[in-house]
Motif scaffolding. Sequence first.
Motif, PDB file in Angstrom:
ATOM      1  N   ALA A  16      32.921  90.270  28.342  1.00 15.51           N
ATOM      2  CA  ALA A  16      33.356  90.229  29.740  1.00 15.51           C
ATOM      3  C   ALA A  16      32.652  91.329  30.531  1.00 15.51           C
ATOM      4  O   ALA A  16      33.256  92.036  31.326  1.00 15.51           O
ATOM      5  N   GLU A  17      31.353  91.469  30.282  1.00 13.30           N
ATOM      6  CA  GLU A  17      30.533  92.480  30.950  1.00 13.30           C
ATOM      7  C   GLU A  17      29.293  91.843  31.562  1.00 13.30           C
ATOM      8  O   GLU A  17      28.730  90.905  31.010  1.00 13.30           O
ATOM      9  N   GLU A  18      28.879  92.419  32.687  1.00 12.07           N
ATOM     10  CA  GLU A  18      27.618  92.030  33.311  1.00 12.07           C
ATOM     11  C   GLU A  18      26.574  93.072  32.932  1.00 12.07           C
ATOM     12  O   GLU A  18      26.888  94.260  32.877  1.00 12.07           O
ATOM     13  N   PHE A  19      25.334  92.611  32.680  1.00 13.34           N
ATOM     14  CA  PHE A  19      24.286  93.550  32.308  1.00 13.34           C
ATOM     15  C   PHE A  19      22.964  93.148  32.945  1.00 13.34           C
ATOM     16  O   PHE A  19      22.738  91.983  33.240  1.00 13.34           O
ATOM     17  N   ALA A  20      22.116  94.154  33.158  1.00  8.64           N
ATOM     18  CA  ALA A  20      20.795  93.921  33.740  1.00  8.64           C
ATOM     19  C   ALA A  20      19.911  93.222  32.714  1.00  8.64           C
ATOM     20  O   ALA A  20      19.909  93.563  31.537  1.00  8.64           O
ATOM     21  N   VAL A  21      19.159  92.236  33.190  1.00 12.96           N
ATOM     22  CA  VAL A  21      18.291  91.448  32.325  1.00 12.96           C
ATOM     23  C   VAL A  21      16.912  92.090  32.223  1.00 12.96           C
ATOM     24  O   VAL A  21      16.307  92.121  31.159  1.00 12.96           O
ATOM     25  N   PRO A  49      18.138  92.232  41.732  1.00 11.92           N
ATOM     26  CA  PRO A  49      17.905  92.369  40.298  1.00 11.92           C
ATOM     27  C   PRO A  49      18.608  91.264  39.512  1.00 11.92           C
ATOM     28  O   PRO A  49      19.633  90.735  39.938  1.00 11.92           O
ATOM     29  N   ALA A  50      18.042  90.937  38.367  1.00 14.65           N
ATOM     30  CA  ALA A  50      18.622  89.910  37.505  1.00 14.65           C
ATOM     31  C   ALA A  50      19.736  90.519  36.656  1.00 14.65           C
ATOM     32  O   ALA A  50      19.562  91.562  36.035  1.00 14.65           O
ATOM     33  N   HIS A  51      20.881  89.832  36.669  1.00 15.95           N
ATOM     34  CA  HIS A  51      22.028  90.232  35.854  1.00 15.95           C
ATOM     35  C   HIS A  51      22.578  89.011  35.131  1.00 15.95           C
ATOM     36  O   HIS A  51      22.649  87.930  35.710  1.00 15.95           O
ATOM     37  N   ALA A  52      22.968  89.218  33.892  1.00 13.32           N
ATOM     38  CA  ALA A  52      23.583  88.155  33.098  1.00 13.32           C
ATOM     39  C   ALA A  52      25.023  88.555  32.780  1.00 13.32           C
ATOM     40  O   ALA A  52      25.408  89.720  32.908  1.00 13.32           O
ATOM     41  N   TRP A  53      25.793  87.571  32.341  1.00 13.37           N
ATOM     42  CA  TRP A  53      27.198  87.782  32.000  1.00 13.37           C
ATOM     43  C   TRP A  53      27.399  87.518  30.525  1.00 13.37           C
ATOM     44  O   TRP A  53      26.947  86.488  29.998  1.00 13.37           O
ATOM     45  N   CYS A  54      28.060  88.425  29.862  1.00 14.36           N
ATOM     46  CA  CYS A  54      28.401  88.254  28.456  1.00 14.36           C
ATOM     47  C   CYS A  54      29.866  87.845  28.374  1.00 14.36           C
ATOM     48  O   CYS A  54      30.754  88.633  28.718  1.00 14.36           O
ATOM     49  N   GLU A  55      30.109  86.637  27.953  1.00 18.57           N
ATOM     50  CA  GLU A  55      31.484  86.124  27.852  1.00 18.57           C
ATOM     51  C   GLU A  55      32.318  86.903  26.832  1.00 18.57           C
ATOM     52  O   GLU A  55      33.441  87.312  27.150  1.00 18.57           O
ATOM     53  N   PRO A  56      31.821  87.135  25.612  1.00 20.39           N
ATOM     54  CA  PRO A  56      32.643  87.863  24.637  1.00 20.39           C
ATOM     55  C   PRO A  56      33.035  89.270  25.094  1.00 20.39           C
ATOM     56  O   PRO A  56      34.160  89.710  24.851  1.00 20.39           O
ATOM     57  N   TRP A  77      19.989  89.455  25.973  1.00 16.30           N
ATOM     58  CA  TRP A  77      20.766  89.875  24.822  1.00 16.30           C
ATOM     59  C   TRP A  77      21.708  90.983  25.269  1.00 16.30           C
ATOM     60  O   TRP A  77      21.280  91.992  25.816  1.00 16.30           O
ATOM     61  N   CYS A  78      22.990  90.786  25.066  1.00 18.58           N
ATOM     62  CA  CYS A  78      23.993  91.751  25.525  1.00 18.58           C
ATOM     63  C   CYS A  78      23.834  93.087  24.798  1.00 18.58           C
ATOM     64  O   CYS A  78      23.847  93.128  23.566  1.00 18.58           O
ATOM     65  N   PRO A  79      23.711  94.178  25.556  1.00 20.66           N
ATOM     66  CA  PRO A  79      23.593  95.483  24.918  1.00 20.66           C
ATOM     67  C   PRO A  79      24.930  95.968  24.341  1.00 20.66           C
ATOM     68  O   PRO A  79      24.958  96.855  23.496  1.00 20.66           O
ATOM     69  N   GLY A  80      26.027  95.347  24.780  1.00 19.07           N
ATOM     70  CA  GLY A  80      27.350  95.774  24.310  1.00 19.07           C
ATOM     71  C   GLY A  80      27.741  95.206  22.965  1.00 19.07           C
ATOM     72  O   GLY A  80      28.208  95.927  22.084  1.00 19.07           O
ATOM     73  N   CYS A  81      27.548  93.891  22.792  1.00 20.49           N
ATOM     74  CA  CYS A  81      28.009  93.245  21.558  1.00 20.49           C
ATOM     75  C   CYS A  81      26.874  92.662  20.730  1.00 20.49           C
ATOM     76  O   CYS A  81      27.110  92.057  19.693  1.00 20.49           O
TER      77      CYS A  81
END
Length: 114
Positions: A77-82, A68-75, A89-93
């Motif tokens: 510091a979380e990995e999320f499914a793309v 599965p595709a995962h991206a990293w959100c630097e602000p 687009w980060c679902p957290g921030c």
Amino acid sequence: MHELSIATAIIERAGELARADGTDAVAAVTVRVGELSGVVPEALDFAFEVARAGTALADAKLVVESVPAHAWCEPCAEEFAVGMPPFFWCPGCDRPSTALRSGRELEITDIQPE
């Protein structure tokens, strides 16, 4: 169907690796295929069936491991499914991410001799 050229390349490389290990007969080839690699696993499986005829891998099975595709959100510091279609687009921030951690793989990970 570009999967046919990919299947042919897998067969050639797997044959080379098997010969380097001292065998010509291969029972199975395992490949990792990323969600964003542009390869359709079912089409690759079909192409492998067609391309293996008359080769040292004529009886080999193709095992496809989907990544599965995962991206990293630097602000965050979380990995999320793309997902598909990809949404970076980060679902957290609620910020865009430019760091893809996984999902573009297309690699042989294992060759099982007969």
